[in-house]
Design a protein around this motif. Structure first.
Motif, short mmCIF file in Angstrom:
data_model
loop_
_atom_site.label_atom_id
_atom_site.label_comp_id
_atom_site.label_asym_id
_atom_site.label_seq_id
_atom_site.Cartn_x
_atom_site.Cartn_y
_atom_site.Cartn_z
N PHE A 177 19.81 -4.55 44.21
CA PHE A 177 21.26 -4.43 44.02
C PHE A 177 21.71 -2.98 44.20
CE2 PHE A 177 20.58 -8.01 40.74
CZ PHE A 177 20.55 -8.96 41.75
N GLU A 178 23.00 -2.86 44.55
CA GLU A 178 23.59 -1.51 44.58
C GLU A 178 24.40 -1.33 43.31
OE1 GLU A 178 25.96 -0.91 48.08
OE2 GLU A 178 24.33 -1.73 49.30
N GLN B 73 21.77 -8.14 35.95
CA GLN B 73 22.58 -8.48 37.12
C GLN B 73 24.02 -7.96 36.97
OE1 GLN B 73 23.63 -12.64 37.54
NE2 GLN B 73 23.09 -12.60 39.69
N ASN B 74 24.55 -8.07 35.75
CA ASN B 74 25.96 -7.74 35.55
C ASN B 74 26.19 -6.37 34.91
OD1 ASN B 74 27.17 -10.12 36.59
ND2 ASN B 74 26.42 -11.22 34.79
N VAL C 230 29.30 -4.08 35.81
CA VAL C 230 30.70 -4.49 35.88
C VAL C 230 31.54 -4.02 34.69
CG1 VAL C 230 30.06 -6.53 37.21
CG2 VAL C 230 30.51 -6.76 34.79
#
Lengths: 286, 500
Positions: free
Chosen positions: A57-58, A20-21, A24
């Motif tokens: 997700f993008e 998910q992360n 970042v």
């Protein structure tokens, strides 16, 4: 110009938080792993998680998936799932000429490219052939851990045992105008060691380095980005070039040193990369 | 509106322009008795005029290691006294025995700036007969000196106390450093009792003057020093926390207020601490030296003082034993009272702050912050100095991950407003930095940088895309807690939690 690939972050395919992360941490590329970091009993779960994440997700980073090896029972299912996903490349572990051929065949009709993981003694010797096997094969990563097992030598922090392999794969990649990524530095708490290792890889000609922890990205990106000094110097060269062109001079000097075409080309490249990384604005060149 | 146990003529919060009380009470105690010592708590309590409806105060410098509050309240309960108001600067999980006293009607009202653990849960589920008032650290002093709260009895956990009642937090086996929150209690309580496990003949340096103290009691132990270390005083290793911290340090650097003599405060959470780590690097790189750091002090901030990066530390509470050591040894590490720290009627340190780094459990599109409840409406904290420092500081920076597993940070409206958005300037998350639109100066300065500036609405969109929008939490009608802004106006009311 080609994509910038300073850093490539491995993300275990079965770890929802990291998947998910993943985007970042400013890694230029993400490698979702279905191979070594995923236990046997988790293979299908990882495949499903990566599939769902990539469909939902993008991501801004370049997307790569490392699939299970050709000779494993999971290869077929992996490749079937991956073919339909919006990914840029597949990372082929334990790469060989035959392996690339099989993968190439599977990827026909898709826009997915191939990156090869060179992690055996034979792979190092055959690296030029492996890279030349397919147009889709855009570059390589060196896998130091497995290679050392194959070489029957100890993996050390100084990395002296990898010197030959590193130089050989860089040369093959550059001869074919393909990218090359250095093996990860495995002590995730040794920032200084990582920096030295990355600086050495950059000095040999690697374009970037793999990361196995998000905390490694900053150091790697910094090492593989043009330094402030390089940018300033390159801007001066290009400025001097423009003046020389206007004045009709073919050759010119900076700080008493002759500037010729290779130096200009390198300066142009540095500024192009710096612009892409927003380290310099378009106005700075004027 | 009538709230059981709360003043009737309360004013609602309208803006951060402070409503100051015109008439203040000033401490005028001067107890010079030489006969303050009692050798047991029981003997003293037999002597004191205990009665139903009293207000009893405690400080929280021993944090989750405190023994004094439970010890005293157990004895009070044994004496069949009811309807007690506990006026504690904060309550922690170690105060679990109070839940039983709440259920028995012995404790019916609580004031605190921060409550976590079983007592917080009991309040949230409506077990407290009257209301819980959640104030700020500065607001607690204001409550007392404005006469809103009258302390009948103060029990002051005292790491060292001499025969005259002079108290020091710096020495003794239960040393906790600064005693900033206890100063008001000593000065204003009708009767102030020092409870100590280190009774000595004489001390020269003290944080609380003996003339405010009426009685002294010796007990075997006032607390567990290990409990002082809150457990979150290590720099985070979490890569998301580190990224947020790095961005926050860059926000400071490019804000336009980062210059020699700047001042800084950060909390003890792992991510807040990591901001100091990156700030330290930037200060060294740019050869910038700060004037002071303030607040709850950790060993990490002490290191910065010792490295010459700040001239002084103003310390209202020590977060770890390194800070306790430093405040004892270093004359530039200065203990201050809660009043000097954050009281609106004082020349408070928070008003001189350039930067404060704060956390959030929720933030809304108007930058209002909730640090009082969880996203499900259960009390799990409180302002502490949050609203005080946000109001005083030139640049208030909130650091938080955009989401924690499936729980979003940004809401349309926060469940509980602890700190008004008007006083919040920047939100730093791992996926971008949002600046309060009224801070045009910051927005202008950030334009010239690579910082990922986005609007708070855009950050909410990202969250909603990942998590969806959570259903609203249904709460009951009963007001279980009143949230007071630092000037005593009511900024929010928290309603009863109905089910888990």
């Amino acid at each position: 110009m080609n994509r910038i690939r300073r850093s490539m972050l491995f993300i275990p395919g079965n770890n929802p938080g990291m998947v998910q992360n993943g985007d970042v941490f400013d890694s230029d590329a993400l490698i979702f792993d279905l191979e070594d970091s995923v236990a046997l009993e988790e293979k299908d779960a990882a495949r499903e998680l990566v599939k769902q994440a990539l469909e939902t997700f993008e991501f801004n980073a370049e997307l790569i998936v490392r699939l299970s090896p050709l000779d494993s029972p999971f290869f077929e299912a992996d490749i079937e799932a991956l073919k339909k996903l919006p990914i840029n490349m597949i990372l082929l572990p334990k790469a060989s000429v035959e392996g690339v051929k099989v993968l190439e065949k599977q990827l026909r009709g898709t826009n997915i490219n191939i990156m090869v993981l060179i992690e055996s003694a034979l792979g190092v010797e055959k690296v030029f052939d492996i890279l030349s096997t397919s147009e889709r094969c855009l570059g390589l990563m060196l896998g130091g851990e497995d290679l050392c097992v194959d070489l029957n030598c100890k993996r050390t922090k100084s990395g002296q045992e990898l010197l030959y392999a590193r130089m050989r794969v860089v040369n093959a990649a550059k001869a074919l105008n393909k990218f090359c990524i250095d093996t990860p530095f495995t002590d995730v708490n040794d920032e200084e060691g990582l920096q030295k290792d990355a600086e050495f890889a950059k000095a040999l000609g690697f374009d970037g380095k793999a990361a196995i922890n998000p905390r490694q990205i900053i150091t790697i990106n910094k090492v593989f980005s043009p330094s402030e000094h390089d940018i300033k110097h390159s801007l001066r060269i290009l400025e001097a070039r423009d003046i020389a062109t206007k004045e009709g001079k073919g050759v010119f000097a900076i700080d008493g040193k002759m500037v010729d075409l290779p130096i200009i080309k390198r300066a142009e490249y540095i500024i192009e990369v710096a612009k892409k990384l927003k380290l310099v604005s378009d106005n700075d060149e004027d | 509106m009538k709230i059981n146990g709360y003043k009737e003529n309360f004013e609602l919060f309208t803006s951060v322009d402070l409503h100051k009380t015109s008439k203040l009470i000033y401490p005028n105690k001067n107890n010079l008795s030489k006969d303050k010592y009692r050798d047991s708590l029981d003997k003293l309590l037999d002597e004191l005029p205990l009665k139903d409806g009293m207000t009893i105060s405690f400080h929280h410098h021993l944090r989750n290691g405190d023994y004094v509050l439970n010890m005293v309240m157990e004895k009070i309960a044994q004496r069949n006294i009811h309807d007690i108001t506990i006026f504690a600067s904060s309550l922690f999980p170690c105060h679990k025995p109070i839940v039983d006293l709440i259920e028995k009607g012995i404790v019916t009202r609580i004031y605190a700036a921060y409550i976590s653990g079983p007592v917080a849960e009991a309040i949230s589920f409506g077990k407290l007969e009257k209301v819980c008032v959640m104030h700020t650290h500065g607001g607690r002093v204001r409550l007392v000196e404005s006469g809103d709260v009258k302390i009948d009895l103060a029990f002051i956990a005292s790491p060292t106390c001499d025969k005259l009642g002079n108290i020091s937090g710096k020495h003794g086996k239960s040393a906790c450093g600064s005693l900033g929150y206890a100063v008001t209690d000593a000065q204003y309580a009708e009767i102030a009792v020092a409870i100590t496990d280190n009774y000595v003949d004489h001390i020269d340096e003290y944080e609380i003057e003996g003339r405010y103290i009426d009685y002294i009691v010796s007990v075997p132990s006032i607390g567990d020093p290990k409990g002082i270390v809150s457990g979150t005083t290590q720099i985070t290793r979490n890569p998301i926390g580190l990224k947020i911290a790095r961005l926050a340090a860059d926000v400071i650097r490019y804000s336009g207020y980062f210059r020699n003599g700047f001042s800084f405060q950060t909390g003890a959470g792992g991510a807040s601490l990591a901001v100091s780590y990156y700030l330290k690097q930037i200060m060294r790189e740019h050869q910038i030296k700060g004037s002071f750091a303030s607040g709850g002090i950790t060993g990490y901030i002490v290191e910065m003082l010792e490295a010459g990066l700040f001239d002084k530390l103003y310390d209202v509470q020590c977060f770890d034993l390194e800070a306790v050591r430093s405040i004892r040894e270093n004359k530039n590490h200065i203990a201050i009272s809660a009043s000097k720290y954050a009281n609106i009627n004082d020349d408070a340190i928070v008003n001189d702050l350039d930067f404060v780094i704060l956390g959030a459990t929720e933030i809304d599109l108007d930058f209002n912050v909730n640090v009082t409840t969880s996203s499900t409406g259960i009390i799990m904290g409180g302002s502490g100095g949050h609203a005080d420092t946000a109001s005083g500081s030139k640049v208030t920076i909130i650091v938080s991950p955009l989401f924690n597993a499936r729980i979003p940070l940004i809401k349309e409206r926060v469940l509980c407003r602890t700190t008004p958005g008007e006083s919040v300037d920047v939100l730093v998350t791992e996926r971008g930095i949002a600046v309060n639109p009224k801070r045009t100066d910051l927005l202008e300065n950030f334009k010239r940088t690579n910082l990922p500036i986005v609007s708070i609405e855009e950050l909410k969109e990202i969250t909603d895309k990942y998590l969806g929008v959570p259903e609203e939490i249904a709460l009951g009608d009963k007001v279980v807690a009143v949230i007071e802004y630092r000037d005593g106006t009511v900024i929010d009311m928290l309603r009863q939690k109905l089910n888990r």
